[in-house]
Motif scaffolding. Structure first.
Motif, mmCIF file in Angstrom:
data_model
loop_
_atom_site.group_PDB
_atom_site.id
_atom_site.type_symbol
_atom_site.label_atom_id
_atom_site.label_comp_id
_atom_site.label_asym_id
_atom_site.label_seq_id
_atom_site.Cartn_x
_atom_site.Cartn_y
_atom_site.Cartn_z
ATOM 1 N N HIS A 197 18.712 3.566 -0.375
ATOM 2 C CA HIS A 197 19.686 4.434 0.281
ATOM 3 C C HIS A 197 19.361 5.896 -0.007
ATOM 4 O O HIS A 197 18.956 6.254 -1.104
ATOM 5 N N GLN A 198 19.534 6.725 1.007
ATOM 6 C CA GLN A 198 19.181 8.127 0.907
ATOM 7 C C GLN A 198 20.311 8.923 0.280
ATOM 8 O O GLN A 198 21.485 8.665 0.516
ATOM 9 N N GLY A 199 19.943 9.903 -0.541
ATOM 10 C CA GLY A 199 20.938 10.761 -1.161
ATOM 11 C C GLY A 199 21.606 11.663 -0.141
ATOM 12 O O GLY A 199 21.115 11.857 0.977
ATOM 13 N N THR A 200 22.718 12.236 -0.531
ATOM 14 C CA THR A 200 23.506 13.062 0.387
ATOM 15 C C THR A 200 23.704 14.486 -0.107
ATOM 16 O O THR A 200 24.250 15.319 0.612
ATOM 17 N N GLY A 201 23.272 14.796 -1.309
ATOM 18 C CA GLY A 201 23.489 16.132 -1.860
ATOM 19 C C GLY A 201 22.406 17.117 -1.450
ATOM 20 O O GLY A 201 21.565 16.837 -0.581
ATOM 21 N N ASP A 202 22.411 18.292 -2.079
ATOM 22 C CA ASP A 202 21.400 19.310 -1.801
ATOM 23 C C ASP A 202 20.008 18.775 -2.111
ATOM 24 O O ASP A 202 19.817 17.986 -3.042
ATOM 25 N N ALA A 203 19.044 19.230 -1.328
ATOM 26 C CA ALA A 203 17.668 18.770 -1.520
ATOM 27 C C ALA A 203 17.091 19.328 -2.815
ATOM 28 O O ALA A 203 17.397 20.454 -3.222
ATOM 29 N N LEU A 204 16.244 18.529 -3.442
ATOM 30 C CA LEU A 204 15.493 18.983 -4.606
ATOM 31 C C LEU A 204 14.258 19.720 -4.116
ATOM 32 O O LEU A 204 13.602 19.275 -3.175
ATOM 33 N N GLY A 205 13.944 20.844 -4.746
ATOM 34 C CA GLY A 205 12.786 21.616 -4.333
ATOM 35 C C GLY A 205 11.715 21.676 -5.400
ATOM 36 O O GLY A 205 11.839 21.096 -6.479
ATOM 37 N N LEU A 206 10.642 22.393 -5.097
ATOM 38 C CA LEU A 206 9.544 22.620 -6.017
ATOM 39 C C LEU A 206 9.323 24.124 -6.170
ATOM 40 O O LEU A 206 9.581 24.897 -5.245
ATOM 41 N N LYS A 207 8.819 24.541 -7.319
ATOM 42 C CA LYS A 207 8.475 25.939 -7.545
ATOM 43 C C LYS A 207 7.168 25.997 -8.324
ATOM 44 O O LYS A 207 6.845 25.080 -9.086
ATOM 45 N N PRO A 208 6.386 27.076 -8.155
ATOM 46 C CA PRO A 208 5.107 27.189 -8.868
ATOM 47 C C PRO A 208 5.311 27.204 -10.379
ATOM 48 O O PRO A 208 6.324 27.686 -10.898
ATOM 49 N N THR A 209 4.333 26.673 -11.094
ATOM 50 C CA THR A 209 4.401 26.634 -12.554
ATOM 51 C C THR A 209 2.998 26.590 -13.120
ATOM 52 O O THR A 209 2.005 26.473 -12.384
ATOM 53 N N ASP A 223 19.186 0.007 -4.565
ATOM 54 C CA ASP A 223 20.574 -0.430 -4.713
ATOM 55 C C ASP A 223 20.920 -0.775 -6.148
ATOM 56 O O ASP A 223 22.073 -0.667 -6.560
ATOM 57 N N ASP A 224 19.935 -1.230 -6.919
ATOM 58 C CA ASP A 224 20.199 -1.560 -8.320
ATOM 59 C C ASP A 224 20.001 -0.357 -9.237
ATOM 60 O O ASP A 224 20.081 -0.478 -10.448
ATOM 61 N N TYR A 225 19.733 0.818 -8.661
ATOM 62 C CA TYR A 225 19.599 2.064 -9.424
ATOM 63 C C TYR A 225 18.517 1.974 -10.490
ATOM 64 O O TYR A 225 18.668 2.475 -11.600
#
Length: 323
Positions: free
Chosen positions: A164-176, A102-104
């Motif tokens: 609190h849970q975010g509401t936007g598109d999920a963040l993903g992972l990709k190989p690196t 909540d306090d970011y």
């Protein structure tokens, strides 16, 4: 704390949260629990310099990690990212697989896909957050940590319950590919325009008037190196005085570039916040010999070489007879 959403709102990429946080799990460290677990090396990031002043973009962070442990993280991983000397604005976009305090100050993101032994991943895209620096900072840093989703750190709060849970598109992972080192999981950066030596200082004030009189005193802006300086000063009134009521007539008596110091409804302190000209208006109630107030910069400059001069006395000089 007085964060400013104007020129110091800066776009940062990464799952970011401002905190004086530390890396919970460093390179090669494993989450707690019985038996061998997945453990992670984190990407090394070279320190960077922000060229520019007010609205200069800060460096972009892409967290990356490699499973160097003896087992796969079969149920996925948790990422924590922190940003020191800054805070996420509450209007920032968010991701539905991330949880924000909540306090970011902190953010945690969950990635449920398995991470095999020897596999390396990075976030698929930057998270466009709005970050507010606390006044002017000489330097800041990202830090982040990884651990298996089924082996949370004992020092991690129950973020699903209390954040609190975010509401936007999920963040993903990709190989690196991964370059890991001793300073993995940390990106330090500083503003070139705010290089030191740094010093902010405020000037003493003297309130002069008769007992029972409402009087005004100009409050000079703090002296500052480098520029620009702070715009928010805190006032502790001397004994025997009270903050005068500011009637519409009183407020109208000053030009628009002049403002009166006023009490903050949230914390009860008196602040002077005008960038041009501040006026402190008080009533002298009675004589209090030897009593002094204080004027100070409430948030010292990060890297200030002489923080002792960030505050100064406010004295009262009684003149004439009682009103």
């Amino acid at each position: 704390m007085g964060l400013r959403n104007g020129r110091w709102g800066m776009a940062l990429s990464a799952v970011a949260a401002a905190a004086a946080g530390v890396v919970l799990l460093g390179p090669g460290a494993a989450g707690p629990g019985a038996g061998p677990k997945a453990s992670f090396a984190l990407r090394s990031h070279e320190p960077q310099v922000v060229v520019g002043d007010d609205d200069a973009p800060v460096p972009l962070l892409t967290p990356a990690f490699k499973n160097t442990g003896p087992e796969s993280a079969s149920r996925g991983v948790v990422l924590r990212v922190s940003v020191t000397n800054a805070a996420i604005a509450d209007t920032a976009p968010s991701h539905r697989n991330c949880y924000y305090s909540d306090d970011y100050r902190t953010a945690f993101c969950e990635f449920p896909d398995a991470v095999p032994v020897g596999a390396a991943f990075e976030t698929t895209e930057p998270i466009t957050e709005r970050i507010n620096a606390q006044y002017h900072e000489l330097e800041a840093a990202y830090t982040y940590a990884m651990w298996p989703l089924d082996s949370p750190s004992p020092h991690t709060p129950d973020y699903k319950t209390h954040y609190h849970q975010g509401t936007g598109d999920a963040l993903g992972l990709k190989p690196t590919t991964l370059s890991a080192g001793k300073r993995g999981g940390e990106l330090r950066f500083r503003w070139k325009a705010l290089e030191g030596p740094a010093d902010w200082s405020v000037s003493p004030l003297t309130i002069r008037g008769r007992i029972g009189e409402e009087v005004e005193v100009d409050v000079p802006q703090p002296r500052s190196t480098p520029q620009p300086g702070p715009i928010r000063m805190r006032v502790e009134l001397p004994p025997g005085t009270t903050l005068a009521e500011l009637t519409p007539e009183v407020r109208a008596s000053k030009p628009s570039e002049v403002d009166y110091c006023s009490r903050d409804d949230k914390d009860g302190n008196i602040y002077c916040t005008n960038v041009n000209w501040n006026v402190l208006r008080v009533r002298i109630d009675h004589r209090a010999d030897g009593g002094e107030g204080r004027i100070s910069v409430p948030q010292p400059f990060n890297g200030d070489t002489d923080p002792a001069n960030n505050s100064a006395p406010i004295k009262v000089e009684i003149t004439g007879t009682e009103k």
